[in-house]
Design a protein around this motif. Sequence first.
Motif, PDB file in Angstrom:
ATOM      1  N   VAL A 310      -9.299  -7.799   4.570  1.00  0.00           N
ATOM      2  CA  VAL A 310      -9.287  -9.261   4.609  1.00  0.00           C
ATOM      3  C   VAL A 310     -10.417  -9.794   5.489  1.00  0.00           C
ATOM      4  O   VAL A 310     -11.139 -10.726   5.113  1.00  0.00           O
ATOM      5  CB  VAL A 310      -7.921  -9.773   5.114  1.00  0.00           C
ATOM      6  CG1 VAL A 310      -7.961 -11.280   5.343  1.00  0.00           C
ATOM      7  CG2 VAL A 310      -6.824  -9.416   4.129  1.00  0.00           C
ATOM      8  N   LEU A 311     -10.588  -9.214   6.666  1.00  0.00           N
ATOM      9  CA  LEU A 311     -11.607  -9.689   7.597  1.00  0.00           C
ATOM     10  C   LEU A 311     -13.010  -9.364   7.093  1.00  0.00           C
ATOM     11  O   LEU A 311     -13.937 -10.181   7.209  1.00  0.00           O
ATOM     12  CB  LEU A 311     -11.385  -9.087   8.980  1.00  0.00           C
ATOM     13  CG  LEU A 311     -10.108  -9.558   9.695  1.00  0.00           C
ATOM     14  CD1 LEU A 311      -9.881  -8.754  10.968  1.00  0.00           C
ATOM     15  CD2 LEU A 311     -10.183 -11.048  10.015  1.00  0.00           C
ATOM     16  N   ASP A 312     -13.195  -8.187   6.537  1.00  0.00           N
ATOM     17  CA  ASP A 312     -14.505  -7.836   5.981  1.00  0.00           C
ATOM     18  C   ASP A 312     -14.885  -8.795   4.862  1.00  0.00           C
ATOM     19  O   ASP A 312     -16.033  -9.247   4.767  1.00  0.00           O
ATOM     20  CB  ASP A 312     -14.473  -6.392   5.460  1.00  0.00           C
ATOM     21  CG  ASP A 312     -15.805  -5.968   4.836  1.00  0.00           C
ATOM     22  OD1 ASP A 312     -16.863  -6.280   5.417  1.00  0.00           O
ATOM     23  OD2 ASP A 312     -15.776  -5.338   3.767  1.00  0.00           O
ATOM     24  N   GLU A 313     -13.920  -9.137   4.018  1.00  0.00           N
ATOM     25  CA  GLU A 313     -14.198 -10.079   2.936  1.00  0.00           C
ATOM     26  C   GLU A 313     -14.643 -11.429   3.497  1.00  0.00           C
ATOM     27  O   GLU A 313     -15.600 -12.032   2.990  1.00  0.00           O
ATOM     28  CB  GLU A 313     -12.954 -10.263   2.061  1.00  0.00           C
ATOM     29  CG  GLU A 313     -13.196 -11.218   0.896  1.00  0.00           C
ATOM     30  CD  GLU A 313     -11.979 -11.377   0.001  1.00  0.00           C
ATOM     31  OE1 GLU A 313     -12.164 -11.419  -1.228  1.00  0.00           O
ATOM     32  OE2 GLU A 313     -10.844 -11.470   0.519  1.00  0.00           O
ATOM     33  N   GLY A 318     -17.117 -15.642   3.344  1.00  0.00           N
ATOM     34  CA  GLY A 318     -16.580 -16.926   3.781  1.00  0.00           C
ATOM     35  C   GLY A 318     -15.203 -17.230   3.219  1.00  0.00           C
ATOM     36  O   GLY A 318     -14.640 -18.300   3.477  1.00  0.00           O
ATOM     37  N   ILE A 319     -14.640 -16.293   2.475  1.00  0.00           N
ATOM     38  CA  ILE A 319     -13.317 -16.480   1.876  1.00  0.00           C
ATOM     39  C   ILE A 319     -12.285 -15.700   2.687  1.00  0.00           C
ATOM     40  O   ILE A 319     -12.420 -14.484   2.870  1.00  0.00           O
ATOM     41  CB  ILE A 319     -13.300 -16.009   0.413  1.00  0.00           C
ATOM     42  CG1 ILE A 319     -14.277 -16.837  -0.421  1.00  0.00           C
ATOM     43  CG2 ILE A 319     -11.888 -16.092  -0.163  1.00  0.00           C
ATOM     44  CD1 ILE A 319     -14.504 -16.289  -1.822  1.00  0.00           C
ATOM     45  N   TYR A 320     -11.274 -16.398   3.185  1.00  0.00           N
ATOM     46  CA  TYR A 320     -10.167 -15.758   3.900  1.00  0.00           C
ATOM     47  C   TYR A 320      -8.971 -15.752   2.959  1.00  0.00           C
ATOM     48  O   TYR A 320      -8.380 -16.795   2.677  1.00  0.00           O
ATOM     49  CB  TYR A 320      -9.848 -16.527   5.182  1.00  0.00           C
ATOM     50  CG  TYR A 320      -8.717 -15.929   5.990  1.00  0.00           C
ATOM     51  CD1 TYR A 320      -8.814 -14.650   6.530  1.00  0.00           C
ATOM     52  CD2 TYR A 320      -7.545 -16.653   6.236  1.00  0.00           C
ATOM     53  CE1 TYR A 320      -7.791 -14.090   7.272  1.00  0.00           C
ATOM     54  CE2 TYR A 320      -6.512 -16.111   6.979  1.00  0.00           C
ATOM     55  CZ  TYR A 320      -6.636 -14.836   7.508  1.00  0.00           C
ATOM     56  OH  TYR A 320      -5.608 -14.291   8.242  1.00  0.00           O
ATOM     57  N   ASP A 337      -3.318  -1.702   9.132  1.00  0.00           N
ATOM     58  CA  ASP A 337      -2.718  -2.059   7.841  1.00  0.00           C
ATOM     59  C   ASP A 337      -2.127  -3.465   7.942  1.00  0.00           C
ATOM     60  O   ASP A 337      -0.910  -3.682   7.927  1.00  0.00           O
ATOM     61  CB  ASP A 337      -1.652  -1.038   7.438  1.00  0.00           C
ATOM     62  CG  ASP A 337      -2.266   0.311   7.080  1.00  0.00           C
ATOM     63  OD1 ASP A 337      -3.502   0.380   6.969  1.00  0.00           O
ATOM     64  OD2 ASP A 337      -1.506   1.283   6.938  1.00  0.00           O
ATOM     65  N   ILE A 338      -3.019  -4.434   8.059  1.00  0.00           N
ATOM     66  CA  ILE A 338      -2.666  -5.827   8.328  1.00  0.00           C
ATOM     67  C   ILE A 338      -3.440  -6.711   7.359  1.00  0.00           C
ATOM     68  O   ILE A 338      -4.647  -6.517   7.159  1.00  0.00           O
ATOM     69  CB  ILE A 338      -3.020  -6.202   9.785  1.00  0.00           C
ATOM     70  CG1 ILE A 338      -2.208  -5.335  10.766  1.00  0.00           C
ATOM     71  CG2 ILE A 338      -2.778  -7.682  10.055  1.00  0.00           C
ATOM     72  CD1 ILE A 338      -2.658  -5.446  12.204  1.00  0.00           C
ATOM     73  N   SER A 339      -2.774  -7.672   6.787  1.00  0.00           N
ATOM     74  CA  SER A 339      -3.435  -8.564   5.836  1.00  0.00           C
ATOM     75  C   SER A 339      -3.368 -10.032   6.256  1.00  0.00           C
ATOM     76  O   SER A 339      -3.743 -10.910   5.491  1.00  0.00           O
ATOM     77  CB  SER A 339      -2.803  -8.400   4.446  1.00  0.00           C
ATOM     78  OG  SER A 339      -3.076  -7.121   3.927  1.00  0.00           O
ATOM     79  N   LYS A 340      -2.883 -10.282   7.464  1.00  0.00           N
ATOM     80  CA  LYS A 340      -2.841 -11.646   7.987  1.00  0.00           C
ATOM     81  C   LYS A 340      -3.167 -11.556   9.470  1.00  0.00           C
ATOM     82  O   LYS A 340      -2.325 -11.204  10.288  1.00  0.00           O
ATOM     83  CB  LYS A 340      -1.461 -12.268   7.767  1.00  0.00           C
ATOM     84  CG  LYS A 340      -1.392 -13.753   8.118  1.00  0.00           C
ATOM     85  CD  LYS A 340       0.030 -14.294   7.980  1.00  0.00           C
ATOM     86  CE  LYS A 340       0.482 -14.314   6.532  1.00  0.00           C
ATOM     87  NZ  LYS A 340       1.841 -14.920   6.391  1.00  0.00           N
ATOM     88  N   ALA A 341      -4.431 -11.835   9.820  1.00  0.00           N
ATOM     89  CA  ALA A 341      -4.933 -11.594  11.173  1.00  0.00           C
ATOM     90  C   ALA A 341      -4.554 -12.734  12.120  1.00  0.00           C
ATOM     91  O   ALA A 341      -5.139 -13.813  12.076  1.00  0.00           O
ATOM     92  CB  ALA A 341      -6.457 -11.427  11.139  1.00  0.00           C
ATOM     93  N   ASP A 373     -11.368 -21.132   1.714  1.00  0.00           N
ATOM     94  CA  ASP A 373     -12.732 -20.761   1.335  1.00  0.00           C
ATOM     95  C   ASP A 373     -13.715 -21.670   2.068  1.00  0.00           C
ATOM     96  O   ASP A 373     -13.783 -22.863   1.816  1.00  0.00           O
ATOM     97  CB  ASP A 373     -12.888 -20.904  -0.183  1.00  0.00           C
ATOM     98  CG  ASP A 373     -14.283 -20.539  -0.684  1.00  0.00           C
ATOM     99  OD1 ASP A 373     -15.165 -20.248   0.139  1.00  0.00           O
ATOM    100  OD2 ASP A 373     -14.483 -20.573  -1.912  1.00  0.00           O
ATOM    101  N   LEU A 374     -14.480 -21.090   3.006  1.00  0.00           N
ATOM    102  CA  LEU A 374     -15.465 -21.856   3.764  1.00  0.00           C
ATOM    103  C   LEU A 374     -16.894 -21.526   3.345  1.00  0.00           C
ATOM    104  O   LEU A 374     -17.841 -21.776   4.074  1.00  0.00           O
ATOM    105  CB  LEU A 374     -15.299 -21.574   5.271  1.00  0.00           C
ATOM    106  CG  LEU A 374     -13.932 -21.901   5.872  1.00  0.00           C
ATOM    107  CD1 LEU A 374     -13.939 -21.638   7.374  1.00  0.00           C
ATOM    108  CD2 LEU A 374     -13.541 -23.345   5.595  1.00  0.00           C
ATOM    109  N   SER A 375     -17.034 -20.976   2.132  1.00  0.00           N
ATOM    110  CA  SER A 375     -18.347 -20.515   1.675  1.00  0.00           C
ATOM    111  C   SER A 375     -19.294 -21.641   1.321  1.00  0.00           C
ATOM    112  O   SER A 375     -20.509 -21.441   1.257  1.00  0.00           O
ATOM    113  CB  SER A 375     -18.179 -19.608   0.455  1.00  0.00           C
ATOM    114  OG  SER A 375     -17.690 -20.359  -0.663  1.00  0.00           O
ATOM    115  N   GLY A 376     -18.750 -22.823   1.047  1.00  0.00           N
ATOM    116  CA  GLY A 376     -19.598 -23.934   0.619  1.00  0.00           C
ATOM    117  C   GLY A 376     -19.860 -23.953  -0.867  1.00  0.00           C
ATOM    118  O   GLY A 376     -20.562 -24.829  -1.373  1.00  0.00           O
ATOM    119  N   ALA A 377     -19.291 -23.009  -1.605  1.00  0.00           N
ATOM    120  CA  ALA A 377     -19.457 -22.985  -3.059  1.00  0.00           C
ATOM    121  C   ALA A 377     -18.709 -24.163  -3.677  1.00  0.00           C
ATOM    122  O   ALA A 377     -17.795 -24.722  -3.056  1.00  0.00           O
ATOM    123  CB  ALA A 377     -18.923 -21.668  -3.621  1.00  0.00           C
TER     124      ALA A 377
END
Length: 498
Positions: A310-313, A318-320, A337-341, A373-377
């Motif tokens: 999740v964090l690498d993505e 810019g997408i969480y 093994d965590i998907s919500k940081a 999504d903070l990518s600005g797309a």
Amino acid sequence: MHYVSTRADASAASSSPSNASFSAASFSDILLGGLAPDGGLYLPAEYPQVTGAELDAWRKLSYADLAIAILKKFATDIPEADIEALARKTYTSETYRNARPDENAADITPLRVLEDEGGRKLVLQALSNGPTLAFKDMAMQLLGNLFEYALAKEGTELNIFGATSGDTGSAAEYAMRGKQGIRVFMLSPHKKMSAFQTAQMFSLQDPNIFNIAVEGVFDDCQDMVKAVSNDLEFKARHKIGTVNSINWARVVAQVIYYFRGYLAATKSNEEKVSFTVPSGNFGNICAGHIARMMGLPIDKLVVATNENDVLDEFFRTGIYRVRKSSETHHTSSPSMDISKASNFERFVYDLVGRDPARVKALFAKVETDGGFDLSGAPGSDGDEFKQVARYGFKSGKSTHDERVQTIRDVADDYGIVIDTHTADGIKVAKENIEKGVTMIVLETALAAKFNETILEALGEDAERPAGFENIEALPQKFTVMPPNVENMKAYIAANTGL
């Protein structure tokens, strides 16, 4: 030094200036808690700054004295003599005694140079010499002493309610066992930790320790901790506190070893270093972000994840995007093994210009839509991702086959056996190392805690420090429960007598 919530409501502050969720909270006010009353996380109203002269002076300090210097900047309401006593009680070579034969235990977090060729320097910072053989001891031992100190002053008690994916639980329990006025209720995902991690926690027989194995994944455990923390009436009546990385004091304690690593790896303040940090819940690397914001000359902060990326993505796109429990992989580096940081919100608060309304809206979207999504797309939720570079973040991921190969390579090339999470860190560090900038990898745990994978990688068992030889054979005490918040509240109430 005052603290604010990442979700503070400015209108509430104007009608009640003493509202601790906005701006009137001191270090002592927030020490025993976790979430702010508004559901946000605490951060300093302004990060304290460190001067070059201070860094020069700090190069000569012991780890305990460095801890004192940094804690004084954050805990300004605690008498300096008390801070000094607590730090010196915590950071001793007797407590952090599990150093490798070629390390000096008195250094507390010794550095080992792995590579130094062609301007590329790779360094491992040992953080796992404490009583539970994991980096969590670096903060948790201090937290235990701080809690006991605060409770004694107030003449009250505390019921710690936390969640662990492996190492936080044992570190917290070893730090709190036998402490006056403290009970620990620790959730962990049932049958999803290593045999060593499970035995470390469940073999404790202390009457103030309660282990609950939850039929789910870590995120289910974490969600219950947040749900209970958000029930303010229950939290107050049962005196609930937390030791998870949402606890601010724990993050501060982790800031210390970034300064120590930098000062030990450099000769002058003109040099910069980068840190690669295995990360699932974003607490460890969040401390690095805070150190950088304080003025520590950090070039890059590199997030290393496992298959739960999740964090690498986010740091690539810019997408969480939070994964569901069914999408969370059970891996050979299980503490990630965590998907919500949980701690990610602290960084997002800085990223969006410390706008609490923006933070509140984004994390409401996490709950309703599973992410933002903070990518600005076109169609995204904003464009703040373009600001990430100024905070120095990079990222990468590692898979099971890659971490097994890294364990083999490190054993062959450097003559040491590393754990699976540290292997993720070294793999990603090598992909991001730059000439002229020392890359420090933060060690996660000693290899013995994940012997199943060490045996697969090397064909032999990992060496165990004295006292841990047969830990899996010890009697275990734990309760298995479903991920049900009301059932959990009833269990806590029945065992607190409050």
